[in-house]
Enzyme design. Structure first.
Site, mmCIF file in Angstrom:
data_model
loop_
_atom_site.group_PDB
_atom_site.id
_atom_site.type_symbol
_atom_site.label_atom_id
_atom_site.label_comp_id
_atom_site.label_asym_id
_atom_site.label_seq_id
_atom_site.Cartn_x
_atom_site.Cartn_y
_atom_site.Cartn_z
ATOM 1 N N ASN A 1 -11.018 -2.894 -5.386
ATOM 2 C CA ASN A 1 -10.295 -1.516 -6.348
ATOM 3 C C ASN A 1 -10.959 -1.368 -7.465
ATOM 4 O OD1 ASN A 1 -7.064 -2.816 -4.966
ATOM 5 N ND2 ASN A 1 -8.357 -1.057 -4.389
ATOM 6 N N ASP B 1 0.923 -1.320 0.029
ATOM 7 C CA ASP B 1 0.149 0.009 -0.156
ATOM 8 C C ASP B 1 1.033 1.088 0.030
ATOM 9 O OD1 ASP B 1 -2.273 1.518 -0.120
ATOM 10 O OD2 ASP B 1 -2.868 1.046 2.020
#
Ligand code: IPE
Ligand code: IPE
Ligand code: MG
Length: 230
Positions: free
Chosen positions: A58, A10
Protein backbone atom coordinates in the site's frame (compact mmCIF):
# COMPACT_ATOMS: atom_id res chain seq x y z
CA UNK A 1 -18.20 -20.70 16.04
CA UNK A 2 -14.76 -20.00 14.58
CA UNK A 3 -11.89 -19.28 16.97
CA UNK A 4 -10.01 -16.96 14.63
CA UNK A 5 -11.44 -14.78 11.86
CA UNK A 6 -9.40 -12.55 9.55
CA UNK A 7 -10.77 -9.80 7.32
CA UNK A 8 -9.38 -8.13 4.20
CA UNK A 9 -11.19 -4.82 4.61
CA UNK A 10 -11.47 -3.70 1.00
CA UNK A 11 -13.59 -1.20 -0.90
CA UNK A 12 -13.17 2.10 0.96
CA UNK A 13 -12.13 3.89 -2.22
CA UNK A 14 -15.04 2.58 -4.26
CA UNK A 15 -17.47 3.44 -1.46
CA UNK A 16 -16.26 7.06 -1.61
CA UNK A 17 -16.23 7.16 -5.41
CA UNK A 18 -19.85 6.01 -5.57
CA UNK A 19 -20.74 9.02 -3.43
CA UNK A 20 -18.45 11.47 -5.25
CA UNK A 21 -16.48 11.88 -2.02
CA UNK A 22 -12.70 11.96 -1.54
CA UNK A 23 -11.15 8.54 -0.87
CA UNK A 24 -10.22 9.74 2.63
CA UNK A 25 -13.93 9.80 3.49
CA UNK A 26 -14.17 6.15 2.54
CA UNK A 27 -11.28 5.35 4.84
CA UNK A 28 -12.88 7.38 7.62
CA UNK A 29 -16.11 5.43 7.30
CA UNK A 30 -14.01 2.29 7.14
CA UNK A 31 -12.72 3.03 10.63
CA UNK A 32 -16.33 3.21 11.85
CA UNK A 33 -16.89 -0.26 10.42
CA UNK A 34 -13.74 -1.48 12.21
CA UNK A 35 -15.15 -0.22 15.53
CA UNK A 36 -18.46 -1.98 15.01
CA UNK A 37 -16.85 -5.27 14.01
CA UNK A 38 -14.35 -5.21 16.90
CA UNK A 39 -17.25 -4.63 19.31
CA UNK A 40 -19.23 -7.43 17.68
CA UNK A 41 -16.27 -9.79 17.97
CA UNK A 42 -15.96 -8.94 21.66
CA UNK A 43 -19.70 -9.41 22.25
CA UNK A 44 -19.58 -12.80 20.56
CA UNK A 45 -16.56 -13.82 22.57
CA UNK A 46 -14.50 -14.50 19.44
CA UNK A 47 -10.98 -15.52 20.48
CA UNK A 48 -9.11 -13.74 17.73
CA UNK A 49 -9.78 -11.23 14.96
CA UNK A 50 -7.09 -10.20 12.47
CA UNK A 51 -7.68 -7.12 10.32
CA UNK A 52 -5.69 -6.19 7.22
CA UNK A 53 -5.29 -2.43 7.65
CA UNK A 54 -2.21 -1.55 5.58
CA UNK A 55 -0.25 -3.86 3.32
CA UNK A 56 3.43 -3.71 2.50
CA UNK A 57 2.28 -2.86 -1.05
CA UNK A 58 0.00 0.00 0.00
CA UNK A 59 3.05 2.33 0.10
CA UNK A 60 2.63 2.48 -3.68
CA UNK A 61 -0.42 4.71 -3.21
CA UNK A 62 -0.17 8.51 -3.51
CA UNK A 63 1.61 10.08 -0.50
CA UNK A 64 -1.55 12.02 0.34
CA UNK A 65 -3.58 8.82 0.74
CA UNK A 66 -0.83 7.08 2.73
CA UNK A 67 -0.75 10.16 4.99
CA UNK A 68 -4.55 10.07 5.42
CA UNK A 69 -4.40 6.37 6.37
CA UNK A 70 -1.60 6.94 8.89
CA UNK A 71 -3.51 9.86 10.41
CA UNK A 72 -6.62 7.72 10.79
CA UNK A 73 -4.58 4.91 12.32
CA UNK A 74 -3.11 7.28 14.89
CA UNK A 75 -6.51 8.69 15.73
CA UNK A 76 -7.99 5.19 16.00
CA UNK A 77 -5.39 4.03 18.52
CA UNK A 78 -5.73 7.16 20.67
CA UNK A 79 -9.54 7.16 20.57
CA UNK A 80 -10.15 3.44 21.09
CA UNK A 81 -7.44 2.25 23.46
CA UNK A 82 -9.53 2.90 26.61
CA UNK A 83 -12.41 0.86 25.19
CA UNK A 84 -10.03 -2.02 24.45
CA UNK A 85 -8.66 -1.88 28.00
CA UNK A 86 -12.22 -1.92 29.41
CA UNK A 87 -13.55 -4.63 27.13
CA UNK A 88 -10.74 -7.11 27.57
CA UNK A 89 -9.36 -6.70 24.04
CA UNK A 90 -5.67 -7.54 23.70
CA UNK A 91 -4.14 -5.50 20.88
CA UNK A 92 -1.47 -7.06 18.74
CA UNK A 93 0.20 -5.84 15.57
CA UNK A 94 1.52 -8.05 12.79
CA UNK A 95 3.82 -6.90 10.00
CA UNK A 96 6.82 -4.57 9.97
CA UNK A 97 5.06 -1.88 12.01
CA UNK A 98 8.38 -0.60 13.40
CA UNK A 99 8.98 0.99 9.98
CA UNK A 100 6.02 3.34 10.51
CA UNK A 101 6.56 6.90 11.83
CA UNK A 102 8.14 6.95 15.33
CA UNK A 103 5.10 8.60 16.95
CA UNK A 104 2.82 5.85 15.61
CA UNK A 105 5.24 3.13 16.73
CA UNK A 106 5.26 4.66 20.22
CA UNK A 107 1.44 4.77 20.34
CA UNK A 108 1.26 1.15 19.20
CA UNK A 109 3.83 -0.04 21.75
CA UNK A 110 1.98 1.77 24.51
CA UNK A 111 -1.42 0.38 23.44
CA UNK A 112 -0.04 -3.15 23.14
CA UNK A 113 1.54 -2.90 26.61
CA UNK A 114 -1.64 -1.50 28.17
CA UNK A 115 -3.75 -4.37 26.84
CA UNK A 116 -1.24 -7.19 27.20
CA UNK A 117 -2.98 -8.74 30.22
CA UNK A 118 -6.37 -8.81 28.46
CA UNK A 119 -7.57 -12.24 27.43
CA UNK A 120 -11.13 -11.95 26.12
CA UNK A 121 -10.39 -11.22 22.44
CA UNK A 122 -7.12 -10.73 20.62
CA UNK A 123 -7.33 -8.02 17.96
CA UNK A 124 -4.39 -8.34 15.58
CA UNK A 125 -3.99 -5.41 13.22
CA UNK A 126 -1.85 -6.04 10.14
CA UNK A 127 0.26 -2.92 9.47
CA UNK A 128 2.92 -2.75 6.78
CA UNK A 129 2.15 -6.44 6.50
CA UNK A 130 2.89 -8.76 3.60
CA UNK A 131 2.66 -12.52 3.96
CA UNK A 132 5.66 -13.21 1.75
CA UNK A 133 7.68 -10.85 3.91
CA UNK A 134 6.38 -12.60 7.05
CA UNK A 135 7.45 -15.98 5.63
CA UNK A 136 10.90 -14.66 4.74
CA UNK A 137 11.34 -13.11 8.21
CA UNK A 138 10.29 -16.40 9.83
CA UNK A 139 12.76 -18.30 7.66
CA UNK A 140 15.51 -15.88 8.58
CA UNK A 141 14.75 -16.24 12.32
CA UNK A 142 14.87 -20.04 12.01
CA UNK A 143 18.11 -19.89 10.04
CA UNK A 144 19.61 -17.73 12.80
CA UNK A 145 18.67 -20.35 15.43
CA UNK A 146 20.23 -23.08 13.29
CA UNK A 147 23.39 -20.99 12.83
CA UNK A 148 23.75 -20.41 16.58
CA UNK A 149 23.17 -24.11 17.22
CA UNK A 150 19.90 -23.90 19.20
CA UNK A 151 17.84 -25.62 16.49
CA UNK A 152 18.77 -28.64 14.37
CA UNK A 153 17.68 -28.55 10.69
CA UNK A 154 15.88 -31.87 11.23
CA UNK A 155 13.77 -30.26 13.98
CA UNK A 156 12.29 -27.64 11.66
CA UNK A 157 8.69 -28.79 11.31
CA UNK A 158 5.38 -27.05 10.68
CA UNK A 159 4.95 -26.26 14.40
CA UNK A 160 8.42 -24.73 14.64
CA UNK A 161 7.73 -22.72 11.51
CA UNK A 162 4.31 -21.51 12.72
CA UNK A 163 6.00 -20.41 15.96
CA UNK A 164 8.30 -18.14 13.96
CA UNK A 165 5.41 -16.30 12.27
CA UNK A 166 3.87 -13.04 13.49
CA UNK A 167 0.72 -14.99 14.41
CA UNK A 168 2.64 -17.44 16.64
CA UNK A 169 0.50 -16.96 19.75
CA UNK A 170 -2.86 -16.99 17.93
CA UNK A 171 -5.29 -19.85 17.30
CA UNK A 172 -5.35 -21.38 13.79
CA UNK A 173 -7.20 -19.27 11.22
CA UNK A 174 -10.72 -20.63 10.66
CA UNK A 175 -12.36 -18.05 8.43
CA UNK A 176 -11.10 -15.41 6.02
CA UNK A 177 -13.52 -12.70 4.89
CA UNK A 178 -12.89 -10.30 2.01
CA UNK A 179 -15.24 -7.46 1.20
CA UNK A 180 -15.78 -5.50 -2.04
CA UNK A 181 -16.13 -8.41 -4.45
CA UNK A 182 -12.42 -9.07 -5.07
CA UNK A 183 -11.50 -12.72 -4.75
CA UNK A 184 -7.79 -12.74 -4.03
CA UNK A 185 -5.54 -12.84 -0.99
CA UNK A 186 -3.40 -9.79 -1.84
CA UNK A 187 -0.43 -11.16 0.13
CA UNK A 188 -2.41 -11.74 3.34
CA UNK A 189 -1.85 -14.69 5.71
CA UNK A 190 -0.66 -17.10 3.01
CA UNK A 191 0.54 -19.74 5.49
CA UNK A 192 -2.39 -19.32 7.88
CA UNK A 193 -4.99 -19.70 5.09
CA UNK A 194 -3.93 -23.31 4.43
CA UNK A 195 -7.25 -24.71 5.71
CA UNK A 196 -9.21 -21.55 6.41
CA UNK A 197 -12.71 -21.25 4.98
CA UNK A 198 -12.96 -18.34 2.53
CA UNK A 199 -15.98 -16.04 2.45
CA UNK A 200 -16.39 -13.25 -0.08
CA UNK A 201 -19.00 -10.51 -0.22
CA UNK A 202 -19.68 -7.68 -2.67
CA UNK A 203 -20.42 -5.37 0.27
CA UNK A 204 -17.88 -2.55 0.45
CA UNK A 205 -16.00 -2.33 3.75
CA UNK A 206 -17.59 0.94 5.02
CA UNK A 207 -21.01 -0.74 4.63
CA UNK A 208 -19.95 -3.95 6.40
CA UNK A 209 -22.03 -4.25 9.56
CA UNK A 210 -22.63 -6.61 12.46
CA UNK A 211 -25.38 -8.24 10.38
CA UNK A 212 -22.95 -9.05 7.56
CA UNK A 213 -20.47 -10.41 10.09
CA UNK A 214 -23.19 -12.58 11.63
CA UNK A 215 -24.10 -13.85 8.16
CA UNK A 216 -20.48 -14.84 7.47
CA UNK A 217 -20.29 -16.69 10.79
CA UNK A 218 -23.61 -18.44 10.14
CA UNK A 219 -22.43 -19.61 6.71
CA UNK A 220 -19.14 -20.75 8.23
CA UNK A 221 -21.08 -22.78 10.81
CA UNK A 222 -22.98 -24.55 8.00
CA UNK A 223 -19.83 -25.60 6.16
CA UNK A 224 -18.18 -28.96 6.51
CA UNK A 225 -14.47 -28.75 7.15
CA UNK A 226 -12.45 -31.78 6.20
CA UNK A 227 -8.77 -30.94 6.51
CA UNK A 228 -8.00 -33.55 3.89
CA UNK A 229 -9.98 -36.28 5.65
CA UNK A 230 -13.37 -37.36 4.36
C1 IPE B 1 -9.23 -0.78 1.62
O1 IPE B 1 -9.91 0.02 0.71
C2 IPE B 1 -8.36 0.04 2.54
C3 IPE B 1 -6.92 -0.14 2.33
C4 IPE B 1 -6.37 -0.92 1.42
C5 IPE B 1 -6.04 0.61 3.19
P1 IPE B 1 -9.26 0.49 -0.66
O2 IPE B 1 -8.62 1.82 -0.45
O3 IPE B 1 -8.37 -0.55 -1.21
O4 IPE B 1 -10.55 0.66 -1.55
P2 IPE B 1 -10.75 0.30 -3.09
O5 IPE B 1 -10.28 -1.12 -3.29
O6 IPE B 1 -9.91 1.27 -3.86
O7 IPE B 1 -12.21 0.47 -3.32
C1 IPE C 1 -5.63 -5.34 0.49
O1 IPE C 1 -6.39 -4.48 -0.28
C2 IPE C 1 -4.96 -4.59 1.60
C3 IPE C 1 -5.84 -4.10 2.66
C4 IPE C 1 -7.12 -4.29 2.74
C5 IPE C 1 -5.18 -3.36 3.71
P1 IPE C 1 -5.82 -3.78 -1.60
O2 IPE C 1 -6.92 -2.93 -2.10
O3 IPE C 1 -4.52 -3.13 -1.30
O4 IPE C 1 -5.54 -5.04 -2.55
P2 IPE C 1 -5.49 -5.12 -4.14
O5 IPE C 1 -4.53 -4.08 -4.59
O6 IPE C 1 -6.85 -4.87 -4.64
O7 IPE C 1 -5.04 -6.52 -4.42
MG1 MG D 1 -8.65 -2.09 -2.51
Amino acid sequence: MPRHVAIIMDGNGRWAKQRHLPRAMGHRRGVEAVREIVRAAGDMGLEALTLYAFSSENWKRPAQEVGDLMGLLKHFIVADIDEFVENGVRLKVIGRYRELAPDIVALIDDAVARTSENSRTTLAVALNYGAQDELVRATSAIAARVAEGSLAPADIDTDAFADALDTADMPPLDLLIRTSGEQRLSNFLLWQCAYAELWFTDTLWPDFSRAHFAQALAEYAARERRFGGR
